[in-house]
Design a protein around this motif. Structure first.
Motif, PDB file in Angstrom:
ATOM      1  N   ASP A 102       0.838  -1.349  -0.039  1.00 41.24           N
ATOM      2  CA  ASP A 102      -0.361   0.210   0.211  1.00 41.24           C
ATOM      3  C   ASP A 102       1.013   0.930  -0.078  1.00 41.24           C
ATOM      4  OD1 ASP A 102      -1.762   1.420  -0.120  1.00 41.24           O
ATOM      5  OD2 ASP A 102      -2.210   1.553   2.192  1.00 41.24           O
ATOM      6  N   ALA A 103       1.546   1.166  -0.919  1.00 38.15           N
ATOM      7  CA  ALA A 103       2.442   2.579  -1.140  1.00 38.15           C
ATOM      8  C   ALA A 103       3.611   2.064  -2.468  1.00 38.15           C
ATOM      9  CB  ALA A 103       3.611   2.502   0.253  1.00 38.15           C
ATOM     10  N   PRO A 104       4.452   3.348  -2.421  1.00 41.58           N
ATOM     11  CA  PRO A 104       5.053   3.050  -4.407  1.00 41.58           C
ATOM     12  C   PRO A 104       5.797   2.076  -3.509  1.00 41.58           C
ATOM     13  CG  PRO A 104       4.203   5.279  -3.811  1.00 41.58           C
ATOM     14  CD  PRO A 104       4.367   5.056  -2.712  1.00 41.58           C
ATOM     15  N   VAL A 105       6.675   1.453  -4.410  1.00 40.59           N
ATOM     16  CA  VAL A 105       7.925   0.111  -3.880  1.00 40.59           C
ATOM     17  C   VAL A 105       8.701   0.094  -5.277  1.00 40.59           C
ATOM     18  CG1 VAL A 105       5.776  -1.764  -4.616  1.00 40.59           C
ATOM     19  CG2 VAL A 105       7.818  -2.333  -3.363  1.00 40.59           C
ATOM     20  N   LYS A 106      10.026   0.282  -4.060  1.00 40.62           N
ATOM     21  CA  LYS A 106      11.761   0.014  -5.172  1.00 40.62           C
ATOM     22  C   LYS A 106      11.711  -1.604  -5.383  1.00 40.62           C
ATOM     23  CE  LYS A 106      15.213   2.664  -5.812  1.00 40.62           C
ATOM     24  NZ  LYS A 106      15.872   4.301  -5.634  1.00 40.62           N
ATOM     25  N   VAL A 107      11.399  -2.092  -6.905  1.00 39.23           N
ATOM     26  CA  VAL A 107      11.411  -3.192  -6.208  1.00 39.23           C
ATOM     27  C   VAL A 107      12.979  -3.734  -6.409  1.00 39.23           C
ATOM     28  CG1 VAL A 107      11.233  -5.851  -7.656  1.00 39.23           C
ATOM     29  CG2 VAL A 107       9.373  -4.186  -6.309  1.00 39.23           C
ATOM     30  N   MET A 108      14.072  -4.206  -6.505  1.00 33.18           N
ATOM     31  CA  MET A 108      15.264  -4.325  -6.412  1.00 33.18           C
ATOM     32  C   MET A 108      15.655  -6.199  -6.334  1.00 33.18           C
ATOM     33  SD  MET A 108      16.969  -0.986  -4.564  1.00 33.18           S
ATOM     34  CE  MET A 108      18.798  -1.487  -5.308  1.00 33.18           C
ATOM     35  N   TRP A 109      16.900  -6.148  -7.503  1.00 34.31           N
ATOM     36  CA  TRP A 109      17.630  -8.225  -7.183  1.00 34.31           C
ATOM     37  C   TRP A 109      18.950  -7.511  -6.577  1.00 34.31           C
ATOM     38  CZ3 TRP A 109      16.617 -11.359 -12.205  1.00 34.31           C
ATOM     39  CH2 TRP A 109      14.527 -11.393 -11.853  1.00 34.31           C
ATOM     40  N   SER A 110      19.685  -7.960  -5.999  1.00 32.46           N
ATOM     41  CA  SER A 110      20.639  -8.013  -6.271  1.00 32.46           C
ATOM     42  C   SER A 110      21.834  -8.586  -6.903  1.00 32.46           C
ATOM     43  CB  SER A 110      21.219  -8.693  -4.515  1.00 32.46           C
ATOM     44  OG  SER A 110      20.984 -10.544  -5.382  1.00 32.46           O
ATOM     45  N   ARG A 111      23.336  -8.354  -6.991  1.00 34.28           N
ATOM     46  CA  ARG A 111      23.847  -8.653  -8.282  1.00 34.28           C
ATOM     47  C   ARG A 111      23.718  -9.930  -8.542  1.00 34.28           C
ATOM     48  NH1 ARG A 111      25.181  -6.399 -12.173  1.00 34.28           N
ATOM     49  NH2 ARG A 111      26.629  -4.105 -11.232  1.00 34.28           N
ATOM     50  N   GLU A 112      23.674 -10.991  -7.382  1.00 34.19           N
ATOM     51  CA  GLU A 112      23.763 -12.547  -7.597  1.00 34.19           C
ATOM     52  C   GLU A 112      22.613 -12.814  -7.705  1.00 34.19           C
ATOM     53  OE1 GLU A 112      26.577 -11.630  -4.258  1.00 34.19           O
ATOM     54  OE2 GLU A 112      24.370 -10.475  -4.653  1.00 34.19           O
ATOM     55  N   GLU A 113      21.343 -12.151  -7.793  1.00 34.96           N
ATOM     56  CA  GLU A 113      19.667 -12.649  -8.407  1.00 34.96           C
ATOM     57  C   GLU A 113      19.723 -11.990  -9.793  1.00 34.96           C
ATOM     58  OE1 GLU A 113      16.579 -14.130  -6.813  1.00 34.96           O
ATOM     59  OE2 GLU A 113      17.801 -14.487  -5.151  1.00 34.96           O
ATOM     60  N   ASP A 114      20.659 -10.559 -10.214  1.00 35.55           N
ATOM     61  CA  ASP A 114      20.847 -10.778 -11.464  1.00 35.55           C
ATOM     62  C   ASP A 114      21.251 -11.558 -12.357  1.00 35.55           C
ATOM     63  OD1 ASP A 114      20.272  -8.361 -13.750  1.00 35.55           O
ATOM     64  OD2 ASP A 114      21.931  -7.505 -12.891  1.00 35.55           O
TER      65      ASP A 114
ATOM     66  N   ASN B 275      28.360 -13.835  -8.614  1.00 39.39           N
ATOM     67  CA  ASN B 275      28.799 -11.850  -8.887  1.00 39.39           C
ATOM     68  C   ASN B 275      30.103 -11.964  -9.572  1.00 39.39           C
ATOM     69  OD1 ASN B 275      29.395  -9.590  -7.983  1.00 39.39           O
ATOM     70  ND2 ASN B 275      28.072  -9.929  -5.693  1.00 39.39           N
ATOM     71  N   PHE B 276      30.682 -11.419  -9.018  1.00 39.50           N
ATOM     72  CA  PHE B 276      32.314 -10.877 -10.109  1.00 39.50           C
ATOM     73  C   PHE B 276      32.699 -11.099  -9.825  1.00 39.50           C
ATOM     74  CE2 PHE B 276      30.045  -6.417 -11.178  1.00 39.50           C
ATOM     75  CZ  PHE B 276      29.392  -6.728 -12.501  1.00 39.50           C
ATOM     76  N   THR B 277      33.029 -12.254  -8.387  1.00 37.04           N
ATOM     77  CA  THR B 277      33.592 -12.917  -8.022  1.00 37.04           C
ATOM     78  C   THR B 277      33.764 -14.385  -9.159  1.00 37.04           C
ATOM     79  OG1 THR B 277      32.735 -14.156  -6.529  1.00 37.04           O
ATOM     80  CG2 THR B 277      34.180 -12.279  -5.827  1.00 37.04           C
ATOM     81  N   ASP B 278      33.006 -14.846  -9.586  1.00 34.70           N
ATOM     82  CA  ASP B 278      32.955 -15.990 -10.566  1.00 34.70           C
ATOM     83  C   ASP B 278      32.099 -15.762 -11.803  1.00 34.70           C
ATOM     84  OD1 ASP B 278      30.630 -15.179  -9.772  1.00 34.70           O
ATOM     85  OD2 ASP B 278      30.419 -18.003  -8.524  1.00 34.70           O
ATOM     86  N   TYR B 279      32.055 -14.502 -11.986  1.00 38.17           N
ATOM     87  CA  TYR B 279      31.159 -13.950 -13.439  1.00 38.17           C
ATOM     88  C   TYR B 279      32.028 -13.336 -13.840  1.00 38.17           C
ATOM     89  CZ  TYR B 279      28.582 -13.723 -17.209  1.00 38.17           C
ATOM     90  OH  TYR B 279      28.146 -13.912 -18.817  1.00 38.17           O
ATOM     91  N   ARG B 280      33.362 -13.286 -14.572  1.00 42.63           N
ATOM     92  CA  ARG B 280      35.093 -11.912 -14.085  1.00 42.63           C
ATOM     93  C   ARG B 280      34.668 -10.964 -15.268  1.00 42.63           C
ATOM     94  NH1 ARG B 280      40.962 -13.820 -14.980  1.00 42.63           N
ATOM     95  NH2 ARG B 280      41.399 -11.531 -15.055  1.00 42.63           N
ATOM     96  N   MET B 281      34.716 -10.107 -14.860  1.00 40.22           N
ATOM     97  CA  MET B 281      34.378  -8.455 -15.404  1.00 40.22           C
ATOM     98  C   MET B 281      36.012  -8.240 -16.137  1.00 40.22           C
ATOM     99  SD  MET B 281      31.675  -8.103 -16.308  1.00 40.22           S
ATOM    100  CE  MET B 281      31.111 -10.145 -16.464  1.00 40.22           C
ATOM    101  N   MET B 282      36.928  -7.879 -17.321  1.00 39.90           N
ATOM    102  CA  MET B 282      37.783  -7.436 -17.248  1.00 39.90           C
ATOM    103  C   MET B 282      38.262  -5.907 -16.777  1.00 39.90           C
ATOM    104  SD  MET B 282      39.251  -5.937 -21.230  1.00 39.90           S
ATOM    105  CE  MET B 282      39.942  -7.866 -21.355  1.00 39.90           C
ATOM    106  N   ARG B 283      39.695  -5.899 -15.582  1.00 40.25           N
ATOM    107  CA  ARG B 283      39.891  -5.000 -14.967  1.00 40.25           C
ATOM    108  C   ARG B 283      40.369  -4.149 -16.013  1.00 40.25           C
ATOM    109  NH1 ARG B 283      38.682  -9.568 -12.520  1.00 40.25           N
ATOM    110  NH2 ARG B 283      38.308  -9.837 -10.044  1.00 40.25           N
ATOM    111  N   ILE B 284      40.560  -2.935 -15.018  1.00 35.09           N
ATOM    112  CA  ILE B 284      40.865  -1.828 -16.148  1.00 35.09           C
ATOM    113  C   ILE B 284      42.471  -1.969 -16.015  1.00 35.09           C
ATOM    114  CG2 ILE B 284      41.731   0.678 -14.310  1.00 35.09           C
ATOM    115  CD1 ILE B 284      40.794   2.174 -16.313  1.00 35.09           C
ATOM    116  N   ASN B 285      42.919  -2.781 -16.331  1.00 31.41           N
ATOM    117  CA  ASN B 285      44.628  -2.736 -16.087  1.00 31.41           C
ATOM    118  C   ASN B 285      44.512  -4.272 -17.138  1.00 31.41           C
ATOM    119  OD1 ASN B 285      43.563  -5.019 -14.039  1.00 31.41           O
ATOM    120  ND2 ASN B 285      46.146  -5.483 -14.259  1.00 31.41           N
ATOM    121  N   GLU B 286      44.041  -4.071 -17.449  1.00 31.56           N
ATOM    122  CA  GLU B 286      43.995  -5.766 -18.515  1.00 31.56           C
ATOM    123  C   GLU B 286      43.263  -4.963 -19.618  1.00 31.56           C
ATOM    124  OE1 GLU B 286      42.635  -9.922 -15.413  1.00 31.56           O
ATOM    125  OE2 GLU B 286      41.440  -8.416 -16.020  1.00 31.56           O
ATOM    126  N   ALA B 287      43.164  -4.294 -19.600  1.00 28.13           N
ATOM    127  CA  ALA B 287      41.946  -3.346 -21.084  1.00 28.13           C
ATOM    128  C   ALA B 287      43.436  -3.480 -22.405  1.00 28.13           C
ATOM    129  CB  ALA B 287      41.545  -2.294 -20.444  1.00 28.13           C
TER     130      ALA B 287
END
Length: 744
Positions: free
Chosen positions: A440-452, A676-688
């Motif tokens: 009974d109010a506006p609600v912001k629904v959020m997914w954590s990074r893990e859920e995402d 999360n990014f621990t096991d779904y890895r993203m490129m780091r800036i020093n690796e670009a």
């Protein structure tokens, strides 16, 4: 912005509308309002049109033309452009105004672009068939219509000034938002002329006949320009969906069933409800949401839930099972996407035959802005705040969940903190509305990074079989390619899925730039059991470019030919592709010696209307790949903002390199293993790597630019790895395969 971008008075008759893509009206402020179609009828006949009524609602009279954008010039000289494309980092909120400003003759900084409200009748992209931002189509769709709209508006303003001065329009010129009578030096600003221009009678063919600038006369198009949205993003003023703050708003954190297709059995929420700030627990069929006063309380409450799930039919599902499904599917005859020449005879007469199988995994989008949606559901209205690529689909989802009519759904669209195709979906919005019905109010629904990451709509996994017959000189005389995998199009837009063919899946594969007389490309649709699939920054070309360009490299090896020279010999009928190959090879120093452990790889691609050549340079030590340099030559037709092209190629290349080296979603026991990014890895800036972009000037219409960089870099990188190590990569991601010797 609210549901309607602006209000205007219905103070003009239908007969006063232009019938070839331009409508003219008087804004409530007394200024000039133009409605612009991106798909005007070629016969010049009447077609439906729309206006913004005095109450702010959008209305589409049945016998008028429905425009895809609105241009408003106010008495103070401000130019507002309302267009359906949304900004998600690709630069359209600068490039599209550049098209208008060039022909309208106004400073770019004076054009303010606003989000269009959801209305498919007004804002559907003619190339997509619906109101959406995707497919690298924004500039391709607006290139000519926006320029014609600017030119037509400029002509009306000149006519208005000429009428005021009682002179011929030809004796007046427009520059810098001012009309000048060249003989007398008299001037009138656009703001002063707006209401007079809106009242002018206009001829039906103005949009079609108005003269556009020749490219050599461009003063803005083709020049580098800073992004208009950058300052607000830097100083924090820019608003994304996740930034929404409504009075009395609560925050909900979602816990989805970890098993794909599973449902809720029971939840013990006593500890969660005892957390300070937690207001209530909302239970859905496949998820539980903790509603609280703020994000931290909602997160603490979510972590305190004790949930039992009905795991369902997919409880034992694994990635290996899904790839085994694909392997078996690839052994079936597919639906022909292309058949040229006598393929069987080509193989029979070939001097040698080469076969290969390629595999690619599921991928998550992992956008910088995790999935979120704010809603306020009442008995007679549903209001939604989010960043989306498909506002009308959000309306449809809300209608389905609430049962309210479409006119009672209000969508506020915001800047998008990363789309990549993820926000072409309405699943999170539908879930948010279902939660909002119980709050009974506006609600912001959020997914954590893990859920995402664990509940994404994933880029499909694929299994490709290729064979080529080579003549005595090593050139291909026969080629077959069977693609087995999911069809996103069949679900997302069934009208595009015809005769068993998904046009996205076969892009690149069924339109090779190479001269091969006998070809057969077919497609076997194999949906992964229970796993939702979606677009991912160029799905078909991303998959197709890796497979085709890797296989071309394999053929060059069999022919004992240099990979660049081998391609060059096959590109005689595709001069734009051959040209970008030659430009990139020269810039990259192709053929010069590299130290041991380093290698260069090349890939050529034609997709999204653009021609690309990527050359990657890598250093491989102890099985670890470091990408040191990327050289890209691109022919994307007319260039609007070269800064945008460079940025998109750089970002796309990094996106593609990341996926090539590490990107993989795997399933075990029906669950996504990555969190999360621990096991779904993203490129780091020093690796670009260092990325060099060479824009090949062209007089062709613009091609797409947002997705091709991702697609083209993948095979360039894997071919470079082969050059450095002698190990062929046929299965992505590379990961630790080099150390384990598992690539081929």
């Amino acid at each position: 912005m609210r549901n309607a971008p602006h209000s205007v008075e219905r103070a003009f008759s239908r007969r006063d509308f232009l019938r070839a893509g331009l409508t003219v009206g008087i804004a409530a402020s007394g200024g000039l309002l133009l409605g612009v179609s991106f798909n005007a009828r070629s016969d010049g006949g009447a077609a439906p049109a729309s206006v913004i009524a005095g109450d702010g609602s959008l209305q589409a009279p049945p016998d008028q033309f429905a425009p895809n954008a609105f241009i408003r010039i106010d008495p103070d000289g401000t130019v507002a452009l309302v267009v359906s494309k949304v900004e998600m980092g690709q630069g359209v909120y600068t490039a599209i105004p550049m098209l208008l400003a060039e022909e309208l003759e106004v400073p770019l900084e004076r054009v303010k672009l606003e989000h269009a409200p959801p209305d498919a009748a007004l804002y559907a992209d003619p190339l997509l068939g619906q109101q959406a931002t995707g497919g690298s189509l924004s500039i391709r769709a607006t290139w000519e219509p926006m320029r014609r709209a600017g030119a037509a508006a400029r002509m009306l303003l000149i006519r208005a000034a000429a009428q005021a001065w009682q002179v011929e329009p030809a004796s007046c010129v427009a520059r810098n938002a001012v009309v000048t009578h060249t003989a007398s030096g008299r001037t009138l600003g656009y703001g002063e002329l707006a209401s007079r221009a809106a009242a002018l009678p206009v001829d039906a063919d103005l949009m079609k006949t108005v003269a556009l600038k020749k490219p050599q006369a461009f003063t803005l198009i083709g020049t580098p320009h800073k992004r208009l949205d950058s300052p607000e993003k830097v100083n924090g003023v820019a608003r994304f969906g996740i930034d929404v703050r409504e009075p009395g708003m609560r925050v909900a954190m979602v816990v989805n069933c970890p098993v794909i297709g599973g449902t809720l059995a029971h939840v013990d929420d006593r500890v969660a409800l005892a957390q300070p700030g937690v207001r209530q627990i909302v239970k859905l069929d496949t998820a539980v949401a903790v509603v609280a006063d703020h994000t931290w309380a909602a997160k603490r409450g979510a972590s305190a839930l004790v949930i039992d799930w009905h795991e369902g039919a997919n409880a034992a599902l694994t990635s290996a099972m899904l790839f085994d499904d694909l392997r078996r599917a690839s052994e079936r005859q597919g639906v022909a996407a292309r058949t040229d020449g006598d393929v069987d005879a080509g193989f029979k007469n070939a001097a040698q035959k080469v076969d290969a199988v390629y595999q690619q995994p599921f991928l998550a989008h992992a956008t910088m802005e995790p999935m979120n949606c704010t809603v306020h559901v009442t008995a007679d209205q549903c209001e939604v705040w989010l960043g989306t690529q498909v506002p009308t689909r959000i309306v449809d989802a809300a209608v389905k969940v609430t049962g309210l009519p479409p006119e009672k759904i209000i969508v506020h669209n915001f800047l998008i903190g990363g789309g990549f195709g993820r926000r072409l979906e309405a699943d999170v919005a539908a879930q948010a509305v279902a939660i909002g019905k119980q709050v009974d109010a506006p609600v912001k629904v959020m997914w954590s990074r893990e859920e995402d990451i664990q509940h994404d709509m994933f880029r499909p996994c694929y299994y490709d079989r290729l064979s080529a017959g080579l003549d005595a000189s090593g050139k291909p005389v026969a080629w077959t390619h069977r693609i087995a995998g999911s069809s996103i199009v069949a679900r997302w837009y069934p009208a595009w899925f015809k005769n068993g063919i998904d046009p996205d899946v076969i892009e690149v594969a069924a339109s090779l730039p190479y001269a091969i007389h006998a070809q057969r490309i077919d497609y076997v649709r194999q949906e992964p059991r229970g796993v939702p699939t979606a677009f991912w920054r160029g799905v078909g070309p991303t998959r197709g470019a890796f497979v085709v360009e890797s296989f071309i490299d394999e053929l060059a090896l069999q022919a004992k030919a240099d990979p660049v020279e081998y391609r060059r010999a096959l590109l005689g009928q595709t001069p734009r592709a051959r040209n970008v190959l030659e430009v990139a090879a020269r810039a990259a120093g192709w053929g010069t010696a590299l130290p041991k452990g380093k290698g260069r790889g090349v890939a050529v691609m034609h997709a999204f209307g653009s021609f690309f050549c990527m050359i990657a340079e890598v250093d491989v030590k102890d099985g670890n790949v470091r990408v040191e340099r990327i050289v890209c030559a691109v022919d994307c037709g007319h260039v609007v903002n070269p800064n945008t092209i460079e940025a998109q190629i750089e970002g796309g290349a990094i996106f593609g390199i990341t996926a090539t080296l590490w990107g993989e979603i795997t399933l075990k026991d029906g669950r996504v293993e990555q969190t999360n990014f621990t096991d779904y890895r993203m490129m780091r800036i020093n690796e670009a790597p260092r990325i060099e972009t060479i824009i090949v000037r062209s007089g062709e219409d613009p091609g797409g630019i947002g997705e091709p960089g991702t697609s083209a870099v993948i095979p360039a990188l894997t071919n470079a790895i082969f050059a450095a190590t002698g190990t062929r990569v046929r299965r992505l991601p590379v990961g630790d395969q080099l150390r384990a010797g598992q690539t081929a």
